[in-house]
Design an enzyme around this catalytic site. Structure first.
Site, PDB file in Angstrom:
ATOM      1  N   ASP A 151       0.946  -1.232   0.056  1.00  0.00           N
ATOM      2  CA  ASP A 151      -0.042   0.000  -0.080  1.00  0.00           C
ATOM      3  C   ASP A 151       0.781   1.337  -0.074  1.00  0.00           C
ATOM      4  O   ASP A 151       1.770   1.401   0.825  1.00  0.00           O
ATOM      5  CB  ASP A 151      -0.841   0.043   1.280  1.00  0.00           C
ATOM      6  CG  ASP A 151      -1.975   0.957   1.327  1.00  0.00           C
ATOM      7  OD1 ASP A 151      -2.869   1.041   0.166  1.00  0.00           O
ATOM      8  OD2 ASP A 151      -1.824   1.796   2.066  1.00  0.00           O
ATOM      9  N   GLU A 203      15.747 -14.244  -0.026  1.00  0.00           N
ATOM     10  CA  GLU A 203      16.114 -15.335   0.875  1.00  0.00           C
ATOM     11  C   GLU A 203      15.353 -16.423   1.190  1.00  0.00           C
ATOM     12  O   GLU A 203      15.644 -17.456   1.375  1.00  0.00           O
ATOM     13  CB  GLU A 203      16.276 -14.529   2.242  1.00  0.00           C
ATOM     14  CG  GLU A 203      16.721 -15.296   3.810  1.00  0.00           C
ATOM     15  CD  GLU A 203      16.488 -14.296   4.888  1.00  0.00           C
ATOM     16  OE1 GLU A 203      16.814 -13.088   4.863  1.00  0.00           O
ATOM     17  OE2 GLU A 203      16.283 -14.788   5.789  1.00  0.00           O
TER      18      GLU A 203
HETATM   19  C1  GLC Z   1      -4.281   3.062  -0.823  1.00  0.00           C
HETATM   20  C2  GLC Z   1      -5.613   1.801  -0.698  1.00  0.00           C
HETATM   21  C3  GLC Z   1      -6.777   2.891  -0.313  1.00  0.00           C
HETATM   22  C4  GLC Z   1      -6.584   3.120   1.116  1.00  0.00           C
HETATM   23  C5  GLC Z   1      -5.243   3.945   1.047  1.00  0.00           C
HETATM   24  C6  GLC Z   1      -4.827   4.316   2.597  1.00  0.00           C
HETATM   25  O1  GLC Z   1      -4.621   3.959  -1.628  1.00  0.00           O
HETATM   26  O2  GLC Z   1      -5.873   1.210  -2.183  1.00  0.00           O
HETATM   27  O3  GLC Z   1      -7.831   1.759  -0.159  1.00  0.00           O
HETATM   28  O4  GLC Z   1      -7.614   3.990   1.472  1.00  0.00           O
HETATM   29  O5  GLC Z   1      -4.120   3.446   0.387  1.00  0.00           O
HETATM   30  O6  GLC Z   1      -4.216   3.166   3.125  1.00  0.00           O
END
Ligand code: GLC
Length: 540
Positions: free
Chosen positions: A208, A258
């Site tokens: 993310d 690893e």
């Molecule tokens: C990313 C995710 C989204 C989330 C954001 C914060 O963009 O796809 O759904 O709200 O990150 O974590």
């Protein structure tokens, strides 16, 4: 060809766990539901699944606010169920990717609670970005940055002695404090988290906000403070895309290698990388960094041959020389679904939107590289555009003063069977309500109907995936553009597989005579109808 690197042209299905299949009857999808759905996904023919966050979380941003990175939220199951899911997927030959959230955690994460209880300047606060405010009594935020979902990127805390105190940084909601990656304990903790899941057998991670993590060390004012909130893209050059983040990806890659060295199974890191230029994007997928980074420009392109052509050629140029492959995306849990995006926003999606979305699907599956399918995409689900305000849960709606309804409409629980809600989504007692209401017209898209109808969206995806697996021209490899009439995008894969898309509404002569191998709609020999894509083997 690097056929043994499974991820290079894998097709991954994004499972938004809370909306996939509910095994407990509480109206929320769960890990046991995902396990029950695996045979369905096997039949569809995907190579792997990416599970949206299922960790313990107060769910202010549906799990992207993680309170414990090494457990399962009771709403979704437990670690035993997780292990069963990974085992079942392995037996079916389906890879499992987790969604890891390293830029921020939940304000209920124990370390953040400790930070709140500790004084300014303490080691507990150093794991986050705490700073004194500006102005009289520190009543103004430390800088002018805005959060992605609206409002300032800083929230003031009350100190343990009851006085108004420091501020902490959150690039998303106040319930998502940003980690301070300059603090070595944070990096060490994520090392532990990666290994915890790798030890449990996962095949990799979707990362993310992978251009986040580090901020400019001095946290200076931004020249355009509103930019992030306005565009919903990480464009503040002081808050995102700092050079130090690449060291983290190099380290994570080494951790993956690893594990691969131990058992020969390649682990994948695929990043959600939103950065201003293709050149910057390519830096994230250098050979010792992330394996892949989502290429979102396809998702952002309007339905137009030139726009698509430009996006595809830029992607191919961008990736050349990195050693990676393009990671194509048409839909995800943050965007309006293609059927609605490409058509008029009618509740059920217009015929035009559906025809175009089918054509786009065939185009994506013909492109070199990996492809990500968001659950429901294979059913041709339109966006649910008319959800009532009081059911909306996307924090963007709340943070923009109820102005922007962006992300709930693509997250409505899947229809599996039957004529009325919950359409087999929840196995609970009759009347169990899915966490977001499903419209009556979801019946038309239910999986049982889709599987029974060979003209369905589902069969198009299934047939496309089968051909992709069978034909050496598809998947990884070269792409040679073909000159065609305006409004048509065509290219050759390998020596002889031609893919063409007619973006217009009127039929045009097909670039290859004869019957196509596969088409997104009725496609007589010699003709490519409007809003249609097709694949041919060119025997000439
Ligand atoms: C990313 C995710 C989204 C989330 C954001 C914060 O963009 O796809 O759904 O709200 O990150 O974590």
């Amino acid at each position: 060809m690097n056929r043994h690197h499974w991820w290079r042209d894998a097709v991954i299905y994004q499972v938004y766990v809370r909306s996939f299949l509910d095994s407990t009857g509480d109206g929320i999808g769960d890990l046991a539901g995902v396990r029950a759905g695996l045979p369905y996904l096997k039949k569809l023919g995907v190579d792997g699944i990416w599970l949206s966050p299922f960790y313990p979380s107060p769910q202010h941003d549906h799990g992207y606010d993680v309170a414990d990175y090494c457990d399962v939220d009771p709403v979704f199951g437990d670690l035993t169920e997780f292990d069963l899911l990974v085992g079942a997927a392995r037996r079916l030959g389906i890879k499992v990717l987790l969604d890891i959230v390293p830029n921020h955690c939940s304000s209920e994460h124990p370390w953040f609670r400790e930070a709140l209880a500790a004084p300014p300047g303490s080691p507990e606060r150093a794991r986050f970005h705490f700073a004194d405010g500006r102005g009289a009594d520190g009543a103004e935020p430390p800088n002018n940055w805005h959060a992605m979902f609206g409002g300032p990127a800083w929230t003031r805390v009350t100190e343990p002695d009851g006085r108004p105190g420091q501020w902490y940084l959150h690039m998303f909601t106040p319930e998502q404090p940003d980690w301070n990656w300059r603090e070595p304990q944070v990096a060490a903790e994520f090392d532990r988290i990666l290994r915890f899941w790798l030890d449990r057998g996962v095949d990799g991670f979707r990362i993310d906000v992978a251009a986040g993590l580090f901020k400019h060390p001095e946290l200076p004012d931004s020249p355009d403070p509103q930019a992030d909130a306005r565009t919903r893209d990480s464009v503040n050059p002081l808050a995102w895309n700092q050079p130090e983040v690449h060291d983290v990806w190099r380290h994570w890659r080494a951790v993956c290698e690893e594990y691969t060295a131990r058992d020969g199974r390649e682990r994948l890191l695929v990043g959600e990388v939103s950065v201003p230029t293709a050149r910057e994007h390519a830096r994230y997928v250098r050979p010792d960094e992330l394996h892949q980074a989502f290429f979102f420009d396809l998702l952002g392109a309007p339905w137009d041959a030139d726009a698509f052509r430009k996006v595809i050629s830029e992607a191919m140029q961008d990736i050349a020389g990195t050693g990676s492959t393009v990671t194509w995306v048409l839909n995800n849990h943050d965007q309006v679904r293609t059927v609605t995006r490409y058509g008029e926003p009618t509740p059920q999606g217009s015929g035009l939107g559906t025809a175009r979305a089918r054509a786009a699907a065939l185009l994506m599956l013909a492109l070199p590289g990996a492809a990500y399918i968001y659950q429901g995409e294979e059913l041709g689900l339109p966006e649910v555009v008319d959800l009532p305000d009081d059911v909306l849960t996307d924090p963007i709606f709340r943070r923009t003063g109820s102005r922007e309804r962006i992300r709930d409409g693509c997250r409505v629980p899947l229809p599996w069977s039957g004529q009325t809600s919950p359409f087999g989504f929840t196995s609970g007692a009759e009347g169990a309500k899915p966490w977001l209401p499903q419209p009556e017209w979801f019946a038309e898209h239910a999986t049982d109907r889709a599987l029974a109808d060979t003209r369905s969206f589902w069969h198009l995806y299934r047939d496309g995936l089968q051909l992709r697996a069978a034909l050496p021209q598809l998947g990884e490899g070269s792409l040679r553009p073909l000159d065609t009439q305006p409004g048509v995008l065509a290219f050759v894969r390998g020596d002889d597989l031609v893919c063409a898309v007619n973006f217009g509404t009127a039929p045009v002569p097909a670039p290859v005579p004869g019957t196509p191998l596969l088409a997104s709609g009725p496609c007589p020999p010699g003709v490519l109808p409007g809003s249609t894509a097709a694949w041919w083997i060119d025997g000439s």
